[in-house]
Design a protein around this motif. Structure first.
Motif, PDB file in Angstrom:
ATOM      1  N   TYR A   1      -6.466   4.288  -5.881  1.00 15.72           N
ATOM      2  CA  TYR A   1      -5.021   3.681  -5.727  1.00 15.72           C
ATOM      3  C   TYR A   1      -4.559   4.698  -5.926  1.00 15.72           C
ATOM      4  CZ  TYR A   1      -1.015   0.386  -6.935  1.00 15.72           C
ATOM      5  OH  TYR A   1       0.325  -0.141  -6.722  1.00 15.72           O
TER       6      TYR A   1
ATOM      7  N   THR B   1      -3.709  -4.922  -2.483  1.00 10.58           N
ATOM      8  CA  THR B   1      -4.356  -6.407  -2.103  1.00 10.58           C
ATOM      9  C   THR B   1      -5.398  -5.929  -1.226  1.00 10.58           C
ATOM     10  OG1 THR B   1      -2.246  -7.089  -1.574  1.00 10.58           O
ATOM     11  CG2 THR B   1      -3.795  -8.197  -0.856  1.00 10.58           C
TER      12      THR B   1
ATOM     13  N   GLN C   1     -13.431  -7.383  -5.158  1.00  3.89           N
ATOM     14  CA  GLN C   1     -13.645  -8.980  -5.323  1.00  3.89           C
ATOM     15  C   GLN C   1     -15.374  -9.113  -3.981  1.00  3.89           C
ATOM     16  OE1 GLN C   1     -11.176 -11.787  -3.760  1.00  3.89           O
ATOM     17  NE2 GLN C   1     -12.555 -13.816  -3.869  1.00  3.89           N
TER      18      GLN C   1
ATOM     19  N   GLN D   1      -7.993  -4.790  -4.126  1.00  8.11           N
ATOM     20  CA  GLN D   1      -8.245  -6.113  -4.617  1.00  8.11           C
ATOM     21  C   GLN D   1      -9.290  -6.960  -4.163  1.00  8.11           C
ATOM     22  OE1 GLN D   1      -4.543  -8.136  -5.135  1.00  8.11           O
ATOM     23  NE2 GLN D   1      -5.227  -8.178  -7.460  1.00  8.11           N
ATOM     24  N   GLU D   2      -9.466  -7.355  -2.560  1.00  3.16           N
ATOM     25  CA  GLU D   2     -10.366  -7.547  -1.825  1.00  3.16           C
ATOM     26  C   GLU D   2     -11.954  -7.178  -2.572  1.00  3.16           C
ATOM     27  OE1 GLU D   2      -8.425  -7.136   1.863  1.00  3.16           O
ATOM     28  OE2 GLU D   2      -7.386  -9.471   1.130  1.00  3.16           O
TER      29      GLU D   2
END
Length: 183
Positions: free
Chosen positions: A108, A162, A169, A165-166
């Motif tokens: 990130y 995002t 997950q 995050q994906e």
């Protein structure tokens, strides 16, 4: 093996034909093989600032020491009177070491810093030939051009977050499936 690259600050594979090699000797001195001279951390910093591709290697073992030298440069810059990072930011970075989120945080930060570098490059391109007065208006946070650029940067930063995050997950789902906890 990683090396510092001039290509937008990204790392590239070790290519000895176009890569400047700096050897670090046990006496802690740095030797630039291109100029056949000893150099200082200040001179290594100049290589970074000029986007010169280089790698720092231990003179005896050939171990890649580039990261530790770059960290030394950052430490000197931080101690130099105008630090970039607050104590709170440094403490938070330290807290991520050993945490499950460590690899995501590194990715990130890397993508976000690259986005910021792209924004800086875009600003430099758009400010060529500006008078000091025009530049003052340009960098004014209320100017439409600056708002547009910062908006694009914030949007890019949100997209990076995002994506991470994906990715987290998907990795969590894969791990749960491997453990038989999710079908």
């Amino acid at each position: 093996m990683d090396a510092v690259s001039g290509a937008k600050g990204r790392k590239t594979a070790d290519k000895t034909d176009s890569l400047r090699i700096i050897k670090k000797y046990p006496n802690r001195r740095l030797y630039d093989t291109e100029t056949s001279a000893y150099i200082t951390l200040t001179e290594v910093r100049r290589l970074v600032m000029s986007s010169t591709s280089f790698v720092v290697r231990d003179a005896k073992t050939s171990e890649d020491l580039t990261r530790s030298i770059l960290l030394q440069i950052i430490l000197e810059e931080e101690a130099g009177g105008a630090p970039m990072f607050t104590e709170a930011v440094l403490a938070n970075i330290i807290r991520f070491y050993g945490d499950a989120m460590q690899s995501f945080m590194g990715a990130y930060l890397e993508k976000n810093v690259q986005s910021f570098m792209d924004l800086q490059l875009k600003m430099a391109e758009q400010s060529k030939g500006m008078t000091p007065e025009m530049w003052a208006q340009f960098v004014n946070a209320k100017s439409p051009m600056m708002q547009g650029m910062m908006g694009a940067y914030v949007e890019q930063s949100k997209n990076v977050f995002t994506q991470l995050q994906e990715q987290m997950q998907k990795q969590s789902e894969q791990m749960l499936s491997a453990l038989g906890l999710k079908h």
